[in-house]
Design a protein around this motif. Structure first.
Motif: not given
Length: 472
Positions: A257-274
């Motif tokens: 859940g925390l990773a997905l919120r961090i992934g709200a930053a577009p540059a971090l989106h892929h790594s966070a969702w992975l």
């Protein structure tokens, strides 16, 4: 350490690098006293000391006077002459153990190469001191292929509390990007809702508890200045490398859940969702393969095709959601990697929350890993380049061109981008290779980005060396 190697060493050895001789109390029943750490040599590691190479040691416990004067039961080792050595934690205090804890440790040591990880054993370990759990799992992980479930005995509720707290703070409304450097405004700092994370979790996972602790504390205390990008990238790196089976299901869910919120930053989106998919999927490896931005290429094949006058090299397209990339091996023996992140699509795919981008951190730099297939153990590690992702309006765009490894090789784009400011721990030689690789970025643009960095940032040395290579 292999099973054969384990059979050549004593069964019972120190878990900690520090031990102290036990001296009985002055009166019957009085707690004992401890001698100097490692007989006065604190720099020595008891785990590798020659006196523990013999097989006469057995597990025991001893009641000693603790740091505050209160008697504590501590884990110990008994020599063949009956003398005791008490194990100490990393602060030099006796390592606490329950009345039956020494017997539990002895049983685990006797089955060290195939340690039991049944629920009863894990639950019993969870009742022991966190210091004992840490040192036992640390040595077990170094010397064996430890069963993943055994790591569930660590105090993961602290990690879960920190992850939930950080997620809640990221869900709170904050200023727009560029306003106030993304710092939450309008509220006072709050006290922590969890215990210290410290290093207790490193036997199970590296780059997890440390960045999580800093991330949560920074959000909670409204920490000023640029810092978020370093911790967010470090945490995602840890989540992409951890063995999910070592984390209890509730911990995996909280961190996802925390990773997905961090992934709200577009540059971090892929790594966070992975990272979130690895933590929550029934088959983490399959989930990672489905979402990965990786490609396998063969430079030998491309060069052979060029000699036979075939058509020019075709690119290998990669894409996941708002991220598109293409990897190509050229006839000149170079590999080009081009990446584009659709900012609006990434924001639309997000879960909400997140944090505004802090312009002071600089542009995101995507790690690009190249490694030959089938490299033998001990071969040089994969080569890493940093691809600058320039803000080109509705997209982030980057491109590098580097020498292609010989034969088959893998290209990996799954790692989280790191802001330029936080590449301060990268060697200048690696940054120099990356400046060369970003061949469409000229010296003027590099000066614009690097001149404002702190004076000791290695990018300054890399840029100076880069300019010396340019034709006059």
């Amino acid at each position: 350490m292999s099973g054969a190697d384990l059979g050549a060493v004593p069964t019972h050895r120190p878990l900690s690098g520090w031990v102290a001789r036990f001296e009985p109390g002055d009166t019957l029943g009085a707690p004992g006293l401890l001698g100097p750490i490692n007989d006065g040599d604190e720099r020595a590691d008891a785990r590798t000391a020659t006196r523990f190479h013999t097989h006469g040691w057995t597990r025991a416990d001893a009641v000693v006077r603790g740091p505050t004067g209160v008697p504590v039961r501590a884990l110990a080792l008994r020599a063949s002459d009956g003398s005791l050595l008490v194990e100490l934690d990393d602060r030099g205090a006796p390592m606490g153990v329950s009345a039956g804890g020494a017997e539990l440790v002895a049983r685990l040591e006797e089955q060290w190469a195939d340690a039991p990880a049944d629920p009863a054993t894990v639950n019993r370990l969870a009742d022991e001191s966190v210091e004992l759990r840490y040192f036992l799992l640390h040595r077990l992980d170094v010397e064996t292929t430890a069963p993943a479930a055994l790591f569930h005995c660590l105090p993961w509720h602290r990690v879960e509390a920190a992850a939930h707290a950080a997620s809640a703070l990221l869900d709170e409304p904050g200023p727009e990007a560029g306003a106030g450097a993304g710092i939450r405004s309008g509220r006072e700092p709050r006290p922590a809702s969890h215990g210290e994370l410290r290093h207790w979790f490193t036997p199970a996972a590296t780059s997890l508890a440390g960045p999580l602790s800093v991330l949560e504390a920074g959000l909670r205390t409204v920490r000023p200045g640029p810092w978020f990008g370093r911790e967010a990238s470090a945490l995602l790196t840890g989540l992409l490398t951890v063995d999910p089976a070592r984390l209890p299901p509730s911990t995996r869910a909280a961190l996802a859940g925390l990773a997905l919120r961090i992934g709200a930053a577009p540059a971090l989106h892929h790594s966070a969702w992975l990272a979130a998919a690895r933590l929550t999927a029934p088959e983490p490896r399959a989930a990672a393969e489905d979402l990965a931005l990786t490609a396998r290429l063969d430079s030998t094949f491309v060069l052979r095709a060029a000699d036979e006058e075939d058509e020019g090299p075709a690119g290998t397209p990669l894409g996941q959601g708002p991220v598109e990339a293409e990897v190509t091996v050229t006839r000149g023996g170079r590999v080009t990697v081009e990446m584009e992140i659709d900012v609006l699509a990434a924001e639309a795919a997000g879960t909400g929350g997140g944090r505004a981008v802090d312009a002071a951190e600089g542009p995101p730099c995507q790690p690009v890993l190249l490694g030959q297939v089938g490299e033998a153990t001990g071969a040089p590690e994969r080569r890493r380049y940093w691809m600058l992702l320039d803000d080109a309006g509705p997209v982030f765009h980057g491109r590098i061109a580097v020498p292609a490894p010989a034969g088959q090789f893998d290209v990996d784009l799954d790692g989280p981008p790191v802001p330029l400011l936080f590449l301060d721990r990268v060697f200048p030689a690696e940054l120099l290779a990356s400046l060369r690789a970003n061949e469409r970025i000229g010296p003027a643009r590099w000066h614009e980005l690097i001149d404002e960095l702190p004076p000791r940032h290695p990018a300054h040395a890399a840029l100076a060396a880069y300019e010396q290579e340019l034709p006059t």
